[in-house]
Design a protein around this motif. Structure first.
Motif, PDB file in Angstrom:
ATOM      1  N   MET A   1       0.846  -1.171   0.000  1.00 16.26           N
ATOM      2  CA  MET A   1       0.000   0.000   0.000  1.00 16.26           C
ATOM      3  C   MET A   1       0.892   1.235   0.000  1.00 16.26           C
ATOM      4  O   MET A   1       1.788   1.356   0.809  1.00 16.26           O
ATOM      5  N   LYS A   2       0.634   2.116  -0.911  1.00 19.75           N
ATOM      6  CA  LYS A   2       1.372   3.376  -1.001  1.00 19.75           C
ATOM      7  C   LYS A   2       0.888   4.311   0.095  1.00 19.75           C
ATOM      8  O   LYS A   2      -0.284   4.294   0.466  1.00 19.75           O
ATOM      9  N   ASN A   3       1.809   5.097   0.647  1.00 17.03           N
ATOM     10  CA  ASN A   3       1.385   6.079   1.646  1.00 17.03           C
ATOM     11  C   ASN A   3       2.227   7.347   1.548  1.00 17.03           C
ATOM     12  O   ASN A   3       3.333   7.329   1.011  1.00 17.03           O
ATOM     13  N   TYR A   4       1.659   8.409   2.040  1.00 18.31           N
ATOM     14  CA  TYR A   4       2.314   9.711   2.046  1.00 18.31           C
ATOM     15  C   TYR A   4       2.507  10.187   3.483  1.00 18.31           C
ATOM     16  O   TYR A   4       2.536  11.385   3.751  1.00 18.31           O
ATOM     17  N   LEU A   5       2.656   9.231   4.376  1.00 17.25           N
ATOM     18  CA  LEU A   5       2.731   9.545   5.799  1.00 17.25           C
ATOM     19  C   LEU A   5       3.919  10.436   6.140  1.00 17.25           C
ATOM     20  O   LEU A   5       3.784  11.397   6.881  1.00 17.25           O
ATOM     21  N   ARG A   6       5.088  10.127   5.610  1.00 13.10           N
ATOM     22  CA  ARG A   6       6.284  10.919   5.935  1.00 13.10           C
ATOM     23  C   ARG A   6       6.072  12.394   5.593  1.00 13.10           C
ATOM     24  O   ARG A   6       6.373  13.275   6.398  1.00 13.10           O
ATOM     25  N   ILE A  30       5.817   3.496  13.095  1.00 10.77           N
ATOM     26  CA  ILE A  30       5.656   4.628  12.170  1.00 10.77           C
ATOM     27  C   ILE A  30       6.715   4.564  11.079  1.00 10.77           C
ATOM     28  O   ILE A  30       6.409   4.736   9.895  1.00 10.77           O
ATOM     29  N   GLU A  31       7.958   4.280  11.459  1.00 12.02           N
ATOM     30  CA  GLU A  31       9.035   4.184  10.473  1.00 12.02           C
ATOM     31  C   GLU A  31       8.770   3.053   9.482  1.00 12.02           C
ATOM     32  O   GLU A  31       8.967   3.219   8.275  1.00 12.02           O
ATOM     33  N   SER A  32       8.321   1.910   9.967  1.00 13.38           N
ATOM     34  CA  SER A  32       8.021   0.777   9.086  1.00 13.38           C
ATOM     35  C   SER A  32       6.881   1.106   8.124  1.00 13.38           C
ATOM     36  O   SER A  32       6.924   0.697   6.958  1.00 13.38           O
ATOM     37  N   ILE A  33       5.889   1.831   8.600  1.00 16.07           N
ATOM     38  CA  ILE A  33       4.781   2.239   7.732  1.00 16.07           C
ATOM     39  C   ILE A  33       5.291   3.202   6.666  1.00 16.07           C
ATOM     40  O   ILE A  33       4.964   3.063   5.484  1.00 16.07           O
ATOM     41  N   GLU A  34       6.107   4.177   7.069  1.00 20.37           N
ATOM     42  CA  GLU A  34       6.642   5.152   6.114  1.00 20.37           C
ATOM     43  C   GLU A  34       7.493   4.485   5.042  1.00 20.37           C
ATOM     44  O   GLU A  34       7.477   4.910   3.887  1.00 20.37           O
ATOM     45  N   LYS A  35       8.216   3.442   5.404  1.00 22.61           N
ATOM     46  CA  LYS A  35       9.057   2.716   4.443  1.00 22.61           C
ATOM     47  C   LYS A  35       8.276   1.664   3.662  1.00 22.61           C
ATOM     48  O   LYS A  35       8.846   0.940   2.853  1.00 22.61           O
ATOM     49  N   GLU A  36       6.971   1.584   3.922  1.00 24.71           N
ATOM     50  CA  GLU A  36       6.068   0.634   3.274  1.00 24.71           C
ATOM     51  C   GLU A  36       6.477  -0.817   3.515  1.00 24.71           C
ATOM     52  O   GLU A  36       6.286  -1.690   2.679  1.00 24.71           O
ATOM     53  N   VAL A  59      -3.688   9.886   2.927  1.00 31.40           N
ATOM     54  CA  VAL A  59      -2.480   9.381   3.586  1.00 31.40           C
ATOM     55  C   VAL A  59      -2.124   7.995   3.055  1.00 31.40           C
ATOM     56  O   VAL A  59      -0.973   7.707   2.765  1.00 31.40           O
ATOM     57  N   PHE A  60      -3.132   7.138   2.899  1.00 31.73           N
ATOM     58  CA  PHE A  60      -2.925   5.766   2.440  1.00 31.73           C
ATOM     59  C   PHE A  60      -3.743   5.515   1.184  1.00 31.73           C
ATOM     60  O   PHE A  60      -4.892   5.924   1.102  1.00 31.73           O
TER      61      PHE A  60
END
Length: 71
Positions: A1-6, A30-36, A59-60
């Motif tokens: 899943m692509k995200n724009y969290l960072r 949070i870091e793991s989510i940002e790195k997908e 965001v997602f």
């Protein structure tokens, strides 16, 4: 899943630690989510989006390869 969290986290001037604490997870998550590398549960994704002040779908998002296949 692509995200724009960072991008959204930085525009909200928030550290990974602060966002994790406010959304109920760790800075490592949070870091793991940002790195997908990790896809959050719907509940966590909603809490994160609320904390950065953006709609969940901004965001997602799912990346679509073709009309028949989701990545």
């Amino acid at each position: 899943m692509k995200n724009y969290l960072r991008e959204y986290r930085k525009s909200a001037i928030m550290s990974k630690e602060e966002l994790g604490k406010r959304s109920g997870c760790s800075a490592q998550t949070i870091e793991s989510i940002e790195k997908e590398k990790y896809e959050p549960s719907l509940f966590l994704a909603c809490r994160i989006a609320r904390e950065v002040g953006r709609p969940l779908d901004k965001v997602f998002c799912l990346e679509v390869k073709g009309w028949w296949e989701y990545v």
